[in-house]
Design an enzyme around this catalytic site. Structure first.
Site, PDB file in Angstrom:
ATOM      1  CB  SER A 251      -0.887  -0.005   1.240  1.00 12.93           C
ATOM      2  OG  SER A 251      -0.085   0.280   2.373  1.00 12.93           O
ATOM      3  CE  LYS A 252      -2.960   6.506  -1.619  1.00 15.41           C
ATOM      4  NZ  LYS A 252      -4.209   6.057  -1.005  1.00 15.41           N
TER       5      LYS A 252
END
Ligand code: GLU
Length: 491
Positions: A251-252
């Site tokens: 994820s980010k």
């Protein structure tokens, strides 16, 4: 002929995990000379956007994935956008009702919510009690004719083991009692994913479904549909998830995740393609890991895909990016870096000479950087001399440095541009003979005065670049040796 598909939902920018799924489908389709379909699963009306679809098509093409049929291309089984296939879904849902494999469900959203709250096991994923499962079908049809709204649910058979052979995970089994009856068609007429995917995979004659492991329990529900409709099943292969280094879903938090981010940071599509292809698969043996698209197609084997989670290693990707940069010739590299230079406000009069120069310069800078954006940012050292007052003072305080730089400047005024590196060799030889200055004492002042830095780019690379670059129409202009030395002498 084998037929594969990639079926994204256009609800956001393309995540590398999805790109890798698409890539494995692509590699297998090309390896087996089959067909690849792009199908847009846009039945989530609120979240799907046409601009995401356009972006997805653009980003996939950028990465190097091509398909044979799709909304942008057409094909024998068009339309390839699920929102344009609603009548088809209705037809098969009616058929499922008629055969007693599906039923109308009149429960409202509130009813379902209440049911959930009162469920003995609140955490259970099971969801629906089957309240409408035994309603009389004729009764239900009457209620609908009277204007009542109903969804359609699939009847999951009880006490059955649902089984399939997965190309990656091998034998997979599910207990049907753990699955509640899923909605297949909402009262709005919109199909649910698990339903439309089966109808389309069948009608589009898909022979192999390669997708993420997060869909594996959906596959169980989908198999019930295949059987209820007497559709022949495709083969399935579920790819492990792409994780960050801490073993949580990528994820980010871990870094860039969407193709657009990688593109903007200056990853080459062929490097990302190469990296993603080797994420959970390897050709084995002593094969070099830097591979072209054609080579990856030739070597790909879906049966060798790993079951273990694939860890996304940004450092390895960066390294691969540099390796691919190095495999480009000067012209190609010049072309690739140009948009990044423009972002850094460089203006270049385009001709083959300047493209070549840019490519050469970028190649040298790739020794110190991994990404095209970093390389482009580093071009500033060709156009400005960023030398600290401290360094200048340090040079001025050294008698030998003054001697070295004075003679260098004097000799330079006798030359014509572009001055080759051999000139430096001649001058340094002369200095050595004249003043007995040698080694670090001789080279350090030259490098510091010309580059402003103690280390980094080598003079043998730097000097020819600034000398030839200064003759090109590049804005801001490349700064050759003489004006650099002026900075030292203060004029
Ligand atoms: N639209 C689904 C997704 O993006 C497709 C899954 C599948 O390949 O069946 O996750």
């Amino acid at each position: 002929m084998i037929r594969l598909r990639f079926a994204p939902s256009p609800t956001g920018f393309v995540h590398v995990g999805n790109a890798r799924t698409a890539l494995f489908n692509y590699l297998h389709a090309r390896r087996k000379q089959g067909a690849l379909i792009l199908r847009i699963e846009d039945t989530d009306v609120e979240r799907s956007k046409r601009e995401y679809e356009e972006n997805l098509i653009h980003d996939m093409k950028w990465l190097g994935i091509e398909w044979d049929e799709g909304p942008d291309k057409g094909g024998q089984f068009a339309p390839y956008r699920q929102s344009e296939r609603l009548e088809i879904y209705k037809k098969y849902a009616d058929q499922l009702i008629d055969f007693g494999n599906a039923y109308y469900c009149f429960c409202s959203a509130e009813d379902l919510q209440k049911e959930k709250e009162n469920a003995p096991d609140k955490d259970s994923a099971a969801g629906y009690s089957g309240k409408c499962r035994n309603l009389d079908i004729q009764e239900s049809k009457k209620r609908i004719a009277n204007g009542e709204e109903a969804a359609i649910r699939l009847k999951i058979p009880r006490d059955k083991t649902i089984e399939f052979f997965d190309l990656v995970r091998e034998k997979v089994t599910f207990d049907s009692n753990l699955l509640s009856d899923p909605v297949i068609l909402r009262s709005s007429g919109m199909p649910a994913y698990n339903y439309s995917v089966v109808i389309d995979d069948f009608l589009m004659q898909v022979t192999m479904v390669i997708r993420g492991e997060d869909h594996i329990s959906n596959t169980a529900r989908q198999l019930v549909l295949y059987d209820a409709l007497s559709f022949e099943r495709p083969q399935f292969g579920h790819l492990s998830m792409v994780m960050g280094e801490d073993n949580t879903k990528l994820s980010k938090r871990h870094g860039s995740t969407s193709l657009i981010q990688f593109r903007e940071e200056g990853y080459l599509p062929e490097a990302l393609f190469n990296y993603l292809a080797l994420l959970g698969w390897s050709p084995g043996g002593n094969t070099d890991v830097i591979l072209t698209r054609d080579k990856l197609i030739e070597l790909f084997n879906i049966k060798k895909v790993s079951k273990s989670p694939a860890i996304f290693d940004y450092q390895k990707l960066k390294w691969m990016n540099r390796e691919h940069i190095r495999r480009l010739d000067d012209n190609q590299l010049g072309e690739r870096i140009l948009p990044f230079l423009e972002k850094e406000q460089f203006q270049v009069k385009l001709n083959s000479e300047s493209i070549q120069w840019i490519g050469k310069a970028a190649r040298v800078l790739s020794n110190y950087n991994y990404l095209l954006s970093e390389i482009a940012r580093d071009f500033v050292q060709f156009t400005t001399l960023d030398i600290s007052t401290e360094s200048l003072e340090h040079l001025h305080s050294s008698e030998s440095a003054i001697k070295v730089l004075s003679l260098l400047r004097e000799e330079l005024t006798k030359t014509t541009a572009p001055v080759p590196f051999s000139f430096i060799l001649e001058v340094t030889k002369k200095i050595q003979e004249l003043y007995g200055i040698k080694g670090k004492e001789l080279y350090h002042p030259i490098r510091l005065a010309l580059t402003g830095k103690e280390s980094g780019i080598e003079l043998k690379d730097f000097i020819p670049l600034i000398e030839t670059g200064a003759l090109l129409e590049i804005q801001p202009a490349v700064l050759p040796m003489i004006p650099r030395l002026h900075k030292f002498f203060g004029n």
